[in-house]
Write an enzyme that holds these catalytic residues in place. Structure first.
Site, PDB file in Angstrom:
ATOM      1  N   GLU A   1       6.114  -1.854  -7.201  1.00  0.00           N
ATOM      2  CA  GLU A   1       4.743  -1.565  -6.754  1.00  0.00           C
ATOM      3  C   GLU A   1       3.924  -2.852  -6.686  1.00  0.00           C
ATOM      4  O   GLU A   1       3.237  -3.116  -5.702  1.00  0.00           O
ATOM      5  CB  GLU A   1       4.080  -0.568  -7.696  1.00  0.00           C
ATOM      6  CG  GLU A   1       2.615  -0.327  -7.410  1.00  0.00           C
ATOM      7  CD  GLU A   1       1.777  -0.151  -8.658  1.00  0.00           C
ATOM      8  OE1 GLU A   1       0.676  -0.761  -8.743  1.00  0.00           O
ATOM      9  OE2 GLU A   1       2.199   0.604  -9.557  1.00  0.00           O
TER      10      GLU A   1
ATOM     11  N   HIS B   1       7.496   0.164 -11.248  1.00  0.00           N
ATOM     12  CA  HIS B   1       6.184  -0.469 -11.433  1.00  0.00           C
ATOM     13  C   HIS B   1       6.192  -1.905 -10.941  1.00  0.00           C
ATOM     14  O   HIS B   1       5.235  -2.353 -10.280  1.00  0.00           O
ATOM     15  CB  HIS B   1       5.798  -0.391 -12.915  1.00  0.00           C
ATOM     16  CG  HIS B   1       4.435  -0.916 -13.211  1.00  0.00           C
ATOM     17  ND1 HIS B   1       4.217  -1.918 -14.123  1.00  0.00           N
ATOM     18  CD2 HIS B   1       3.216  -0.585 -12.718  1.00  0.00           C
ATOM     19  CE1 HIS B   1       2.922  -2.182 -14.177  1.00  0.00           C
ATOM     20  NE2 HIS B   1       2.291  -1.385 -13.338  1.00  0.00           N
TER      21      HIS B   1
ATOM     22  N   GLU C   1      -0.358  -6.826 -18.904  1.00  0.00           N
ATOM     23  CA  GLU C   1      -0.802  -5.434 -18.752  1.00  0.00           C
ATOM     24  C   GLU C   1      -0.276  -4.582 -19.907  1.00  0.00           C
ATOM     25  O   GLU C   1      -1.005  -3.769 -20.482  1.00  0.00           O
ATOM     26  CB  GLU C   1      -0.276  -4.912 -17.406  1.00  0.00           C
ATOM     27  CG  GLU C   1      -0.841  -3.610 -16.951  1.00  0.00           C
ATOM     28  CD  GLU C   1      -0.317  -3.216 -15.569  1.00  0.00           C
ATOM     29  OE1 GLU C   1      -0.138  -2.004 -15.368  1.00  0.00           O
ATOM     30  OE2 GLU C   1      -0.085  -4.090 -14.713  1.00  0.00           O
TER      31      GLU C   1
END
Length: 195
Positions: free
Chosen positions: A32, A29, A110
């Site tokens: 990314e 992640h 997040e």
């Protein structure tokens, strides 16, 4: 779909949280996120987003348990430009220390946001209990204490090992000639790229 003027490109890498371990959970992640922070040709994240906006392209990425996917949709006249843009992000991302720190903080926020969504948080807790230490129960985004330990060299090593032609599926749809799509795929990702 010969009648449409839209072109869609999706590049999937078969790497996600189920392929991680307790020491690197969340690394896919973070990578990314890092792919959108700048390349040699497009030094800043804003350069990447401005170019996509100029083409009217929708550019984004996602990470799941099973895969990491970069994708773009645009008018077919920008198909090659979009393909080159995705290739640049995958091949030439800079992974600057300051950007890594910024994205660590972004991911921490997040993760807090997801904890504030009861059904999402309950689902993650359920998976952790159900799979009890197995990577299938790992959160896709990782955990803050693990993410804070990732080094630039560790991220680059993971990228080089897992973001390869052997681990990649490219899908192209829309009003694009299949011969042209194959030629561009070979041009940007052929030749034994990263194994």
């Amino acid at each position: 779909m010969e009648t449409t003027r839209i072109a869609n490109i999706r590049i999937y890498f078969t790497i996600g949280s189920r392929y991680e371990n307790s020491g690197n959970n969340g690394i896919t992640h973070l990578i990314e996120h890092m792919l959108f922070k700048g390349t040699k040709k497009r030094p800043r994240g804003v350069d990447i987003s401005r170019e996509a906006e100029y083409m009217g392209a929708a550019l984004n990425a996602s990470t799941s348990q099973e895969y990491c996917c970069l994708y773009v949709s645009s008018l077919d006249e920008y198909f090659e430009n979009c393909f080159e843009l995705l290739s640049d992000l995958i091949h030439n991302s800079q992974f600057r220390e300051k950007d890594i720190d910024t994205e660590r903080a972004s991911i921490a926020e997040e993760l807090k946001m997801y904890r504030d969504i009861p059904e999402r948080h309950a689902g993650q807790m359920y998976n952790e209990l159900l799979y009890d230490g197995n990577p299938l129960g790992f959160p896709v985004g990782g955990k803050e204490k693990i993410i804070s330990k990732f080094s630039r060299s560790g991220l680059k090593k993971f990228l080089k090992k897992h973001f390869t032609a052997k681990n990649m599926i490219i899908t192209i749809s829309g009003g694009i000639d299949s011969g042209r799509a194959k030629s561009l795929t070979d041009g940007y990702f052929g030749g034994g790229w990263r194994g």
